[in-house]
Design an enzyme around this catalytic site. Structure first.
Site, mmCIF file in Angstrom:
data_model
loop_
_atom_site.group_PDB
_atom_site.id
_atom_site.type_symbol
_atom_site.label_atom_id
_atom_site.label_comp_id
_atom_site.label_asym_id
_atom_site.label_seq_id
_atom_site.Cartn_x
_atom_site.Cartn_y
_atom_site.Cartn_z
ATOM 1 N N CYS A 1 -2.702 0.004 7.376
ATOM 2 C CA CYS A 1 -2.011 1.293 7.249
ATOM 3 C C CYS A 1 -2.305 2.219 8.421
ATOM 4 O O CYS A 1 -1.448 3.005 8.834
ATOM 5 C CB CYS A 1 -2.384 1.956 5.928
ATOM 6 S SG CYS A 1 -1.815 1.013 4.482
ATOM 7 N N CYS B 1 -6.542 1.786 5.436
ATOM 8 C CA CYS B 1 -7.137 0.532 5.873
ATOM 9 C C CYS B 1 -6.600 0.177 7.264
ATOM 10 O O CYS B 1 -5.754 0.892 7.804
ATOM 11 C CB CYS B 1 -6.788 -0.571 4.877
ATOM 12 S SG CYS B 1 -5.014 -1.012 4.891
ATOM 13 N N GLU C 1 0.782 3.969 1.679
ATOM 14 C CA GLU C 1 1.186 4.450 3.004
ATOM 15 C C GLU C 1 2.373 3.667 3.555
ATOM 16 O O GLU C 1 3.298 4.239 4.138
ATOM 17 C CB GLU C 1 0.020 4.363 3.993
ATOM 18 C CG GLU C 1 -1.220 5.123 3.582
ATOM 19 C CD GLU C 1 -2.238 4.232 2.892
ATOM 20 O OE1 GLU C 1 -1.850 3.559 1.914
ATOM 21 O OE2 GLU C 1 -3.401 4.210 3.329
ATOM 22 N N HIS D 1 0.836 -1.199 0.000
ATOM 23 C CA HIS D 1 0.000 0.000 0.000
ATOM 24 C C HIS D 1 0.872 1.251 0.000
ATOM 25 O O HIS D 1 1.987 1.245 0.539
ATOM 26 C CB HIS D 1 -0.913 0.011 1.219
ATOM 27 C CG HIS D 1 -2.034 -0.984 1.136
ATOM 28 N ND1 HIS D 1 -3.126 -0.945 1.969
ATOM 29 C CD2 HIS D 1 -2.223 -2.048 0.312
ATOM 30 C CE1 HIS D 1 -3.942 -1.940 1.664
ATOM 31 N NE2 HIS D 1 -3.412 -2.629 0.667
#
Length: 334
Positions: free
Chosen positions: A85, A82, A54, A52
């Site tokens: 993260c 999410c 992040e 991801h």
């Protein structure tokens, strides 16, 4: 251009790099007004379970600083983080989080759950329309590719306009918040550049106890007048009631391109409420020349609502974040 908008635009540029293989999400990390790390979603292209934006951006920032602690850094990401993260943001001690669109499925910074540290600043809905449009285009194209590959209709990835051919209607920001969990308090509803919309919720939604028109009208006259004569007079953009009769919206512009300090807005709000309570005389603007319904004003109604809301704010529980949704629907009204 505000700095907040500029950094989110940089995150949007990163998000576009995820296309066409990955969900378009981009992130940048800022320290002392400079971007020190940037990344986009690489879960599919890189076959990375933790790919991801992040996660990757935080790793790059830690390398730059030589420290896993990012306590003097701000993160800008195009989609609400999410659970994975959000946990990273919490553990790396990121100072402020700015994000674009809410994620109604996996969002973990206020929409579905809230896993970010209470000490972190959270500023949602920065360039949310742009972020949402990019996501919807991606899923629309994905659906088209899937249908072409299968020779028929695929499972719906997004369900906004269906097959009607009508224009997609996106939910407005306030509809993305689960009102079953909101309690009286003060929240950040959205941020547009340097303007923040504060949700001044004086009543619990959908519980049968709403402000009548006399109360809303009277409180609006008093609060709007006093707040526009406060120390933040030049920063006040708008104040007005919600149609659902459970609170008010206060729009405040920041300075030097950044959003306003929520703590300062809270202080001014408390001061304004105290001025309403101490007010002597009639409601401001109670005349035929000044108001379109001047007979429907009561200083007693305004003071009563001010006392009610002041008691909520003085409990010291204001975090500016909407309450986290509870797992058990049966506990909603407890």
């Amino acid at each position: 251009m505000s700095k907040v908008r500029h950094f989110m635009e940089e995150a949007l540029l990163e998000a576009r790099k995820s296309l066409p293989d990955d969900v378009p999400v981009g992130a940048v990390i800022v320290r002392n007004g400079e971007i020190i790390a940037r990344a986009h979603n690489l879960r599919e292209a890189g076959h990375l379970p933790c790919g991801h934006a992040e996660m990757i951006a935080a790793g790059e920032a830690a390398k730059v600083l030589g420290d896993w602690r990012l306590s003097d850094c701000d993160m800008y990401v195009t989609l609400e983080p999410c659970p994975m993260c959000a946990g990273l943001i919490r553990s790396s001690r990121i100072r402020n989080l700015y994000f674009g669109a809410y994620d109604p499925e996996e969002g973990s910074v206020g929409s579905v759950r809230n896993l970010v540290s209470p000490g972190a600043g959270v500023f949602p809905l920065i360039l949310a329309d742009e972020a949402s449009a990019m996501l919807k285009n991606f899923f629309g194209e994905l659906r088209g590719r899937t249908e072409a590959e299968t020779g028929g209709k695929s499972e719906e990835v997004i369900d906004d306009a269906g097959d009607s051919g009508e224009d997609v209607i996106r939910k407005i920001a306030s509809f993305t918040v689960d009102h079953r969990y909101i309690v009286p308090g003060m929240y950040i509803s959205r941020i547009d550049g340097d303007v923040t919309t504060f949700d001044m919720r004086t009543r619990k939604p959908n519980c049968g106890e709403y402000m009548d028109n006399l109360t809303m009208h009277s409180f609006e006259h008093m609060f709007a007048t006093y707040v526009r004569n406060s120390s933040m007079a030049d920063e006040i953009v708008y104040f007005g009631p919600m149609g659902c009769q459970t609170g008010f919206y206060l729009l405040v512009r920041g300075t030097r391109g950044a959003p306003p300090d929520p703590a300062k807005v809270l202080d001014v709000t408390v001061e304004t409420l105290k001025k309403i309570i101490a007010h002597r005389g009639e409601v401001f603007g109670k005349s035929e020349q000044e108001c379109g319904n001047y007979r429907n004003l009561s200083i007693d109604a305004a003071k009563k609502e001010a006392e009610r809301f002041l008691a909520v704010l003085e409990r010291g529980e204001v975090t500016f974040r909407y309450p986290e949704a509870k797992a058990d629907p049966e506990t909603i009204r407890e």
